[in-house]
Design a protein around this motif. Structure first.
Motif, PDB file in Angstrom:
ATOM      1  N   SER A  10       0.801  -1.226   0.000  1.00 48.57           N
ATOM      2  CA  SER A  10       0.000   0.000   0.000  1.00 48.57           C
ATOM      3  C   SER A  10       0.833   1.275   0.000  1.00 48.57           C
ATOM      4  O   SER A  10       0.301   2.357  -0.178  1.00 48.57           O
ATOM      5  CB  SER A  10      -0.921   0.023   1.226  1.00 48.57           C
ATOM      6  N   LYS A  87      -1.045  -1.305  11.080  1.00 48.46           N
ATOM      7  CA  LYS A  87      -2.389  -1.633  10.576  1.00 48.46           C
ATOM      8  C   LYS A  87      -3.409  -1.608  11.705  1.00 48.46           C
ATOM      9  O   LYS A  87      -4.497  -1.047  11.564  1.00 48.46           O
ATOM     10  CB  LYS A  87      -2.394  -3.020   9.913  1.00 48.46           C
ATOM     11  N   ALA A  90      -4.032   1.956  12.800  1.00 45.95           N
ATOM     12  CA  ALA A  90      -4.826   2.681  11.801  1.00 45.95           C
ATOM     13  C   ALA A  90      -6.306   2.350  11.968  1.00 45.95           C
ATOM     14  O   ALA A  90      -7.153   3.252  11.939  1.00 45.95           O
ATOM     15  CB  ALA A  90      -4.347   2.347  10.387  1.00 45.95           C
ATOM     16  N   GLU A  91      -6.610   1.078  12.145  1.00 42.68           N
ATOM     17  CA  GLU A  91      -8.007   0.667  12.345  1.00 42.68           C
ATOM     18  C   GLU A  91      -8.574   1.269  13.630  1.00 42.68           C
ATOM     19  O   GLU A  91      -9.684   1.799  13.641  1.00 42.68           O
ATOM     20  CB  GLU A  91      -8.111  -0.860  12.379  1.00 42.68           C
ATOM     21  N   LYS A  94      -9.117   4.916  13.181  1.00 46.29           N
ATOM     22  CA  LYS A  94      -9.980   5.216  12.033  1.00 46.29           C
ATOM     23  C   LYS A  94      -9.313   6.160  11.028  1.00 46.29           C
ATOM     24  O   LYS A  94      -9.883   7.150  10.589  1.00 46.29           O
ATOM     25  CB  LYS A  94     -11.321   5.777  12.508  1.00 46.29           C
ATOM     26  N   SER A  96      -6.387   6.025   7.504  1.00 43.11           N
ATOM     27  CA  SER A  96      -5.871   5.123   6.481  1.00 43.11           C
ATOM     28  C   SER A  96      -4.527   4.535   6.922  1.00 43.11           C
ATOM     29  O   SER A  96      -3.816   5.108   7.755  1.00 43.11           O
ATOM     30  CB  SER A  96      -5.694   5.860   5.151  1.00 43.11           C
ATOM     31  N   LEU A  97      -4.205   3.397   6.344  1.00 44.02           N
ATOM     32  CA  LEU A  97      -2.917   2.762   6.630  1.00 44.02           C
ATOM     33  C   LEU A  97      -1.772   3.697   6.269  1.00 44.02           C
ATOM     34  O   LEU A  97      -0.798   3.838   7.017  1.00 44.02           O
ATOM     35  CB  LEU A  97      -2.807   1.442   5.873  1.00 44.02           C
ATOM     36  N   ASN A  98      -1.870   4.363   5.130  1.00 44.98           N
ATOM     37  CA  ASN A  98      -0.796   5.267   4.710  1.00 44.98           C
ATOM     38  C   ASN A  98      -0.660   6.469   5.650  1.00 44.98           C
ATOM     39  O   ASN A  98       0.449   6.924   5.912  1.00 44.98           O
ATOM     40  CB  ASN A  98      -1.009   5.730   3.273  1.00 44.98           C
ATOM     41  N   GLU A  99      -1.765   6.977   6.140  1.00 42.32           N
ATOM     42  CA  GLU A  99      -1.692   8.099   7.076  1.00 42.32           C
ATOM     43  C   GLU A  99      -1.002   7.669   8.368  1.00 42.32           C
ATOM     44  O   GLU A  99      -0.124   8.364   8.889  1.00 42.32           O
ATOM     45  CB  GLU A  99      -3.087   8.639   7.393  1.00 42.32           C
ATOM     46  N   SER A 138      -5.259  14.175   5.596  1.00 42.85           N
ATOM     47  CA  SER A 138      -4.654  13.588   4.417  1.00 42.85           C
ATOM     48  C   SER A 138      -3.487  12.716   4.831  1.00 42.85           C
ATOM     49  O   SER A 138      -2.906  12.894   5.882  1.00 42.85           O
ATOM     50  CB  SER A 138      -4.169  14.701   3.483  1.00 42.85           C
ATOM     51  N   PHE A 139      -3.107  11.763   3.981  1.00 49.89           N
ATOM     52  CA  PHE A 139      -1.915  10.985   4.284  1.00 49.89           C
ATOM     53  C   PHE A 139      -0.674  11.657   3.715  1.00 49.89           C
ATOM     54  O   PHE A 139       0.419  11.186   3.882  1.00 49.89           O
ATOM     55  CB  PHE A 139      -2.030   9.536   3.780  1.00 49.89           C
TER      56      PHE A 139
END
Length: 150
Positions: A10, A87, A90-91, A94, A96-99, A138-139
């Motif tokens: 990702s 990961k 991030a979950e 809430k 994104s994984l990239n952020e 944003s990421f």
């Protein structure tokens, strides 16, 4: 030079470029001497093994930062990051994984600049600085004041 190892799928070029820009901005703002920063992505179990072996901490973590430079302002560094932990964070947060990955890498760069996160006050300051180097919502990360190239 900033290098990435064991890239997870990702992590795209745009995110990578933003992270490099933020690391360069931190290097510039805190007058660090450009050297190298290797960013290595691992599993939870691999990073746990390092955490126990090198730091004596028997718990999972998202990042371990080592700076091998003898000069306090020098950079000969490695950031070891658990993809599994990022990961999960991030979950839970809430985002994104990239952020979350960008935030963790910036967190590691701030450790290289001398910041710590052992006390509540230090954690609060670290979080504020992480947000400073990321664009809200944003990421992508800030892309100004770049002094060295990857």
């Amino acid at each position: 030079m900033i290098s990435f190892f064991n890239i997870y799928p990702s992590f795209n070029e745009e995110v990578e470029a933003g992270v490099i820009s933020s690391i360069n901005e931190i290097i510039s703002q805190y007058n660090l001497l450009p050297g190298y920063v290797n960013i290595v992505f691992l599993s939870d179990d691999e990073l746990l093994k390092m955490n126990v072996e090198y730091l004596g901490h028997d718990y999972y973590t998202d990042i371990i930062t080592f700076n091998y430079s003898e000069d306090p302002k020098g950079l000969e560094a490695e950031l070891y990051i658990s993809i599994d932990r990022v990961k999960e964070n991030a979950e839970a947060n809430k985002v994104s994984l990239n952020e979350e990955m960008s935030r963790v890498i910036i967190h590691g760069a701030l450790h290289l600049a001398g910041f710590d996160d052992q006390t509540d006050a230090e954690k609060k300051d670290m979080r504020r600085l992480e947000e400073q180097y990321m664009k809200p919502g944003s990421f992508h990360v800030k892309q100004e004041n770049t002094k060295i190239e990857a």
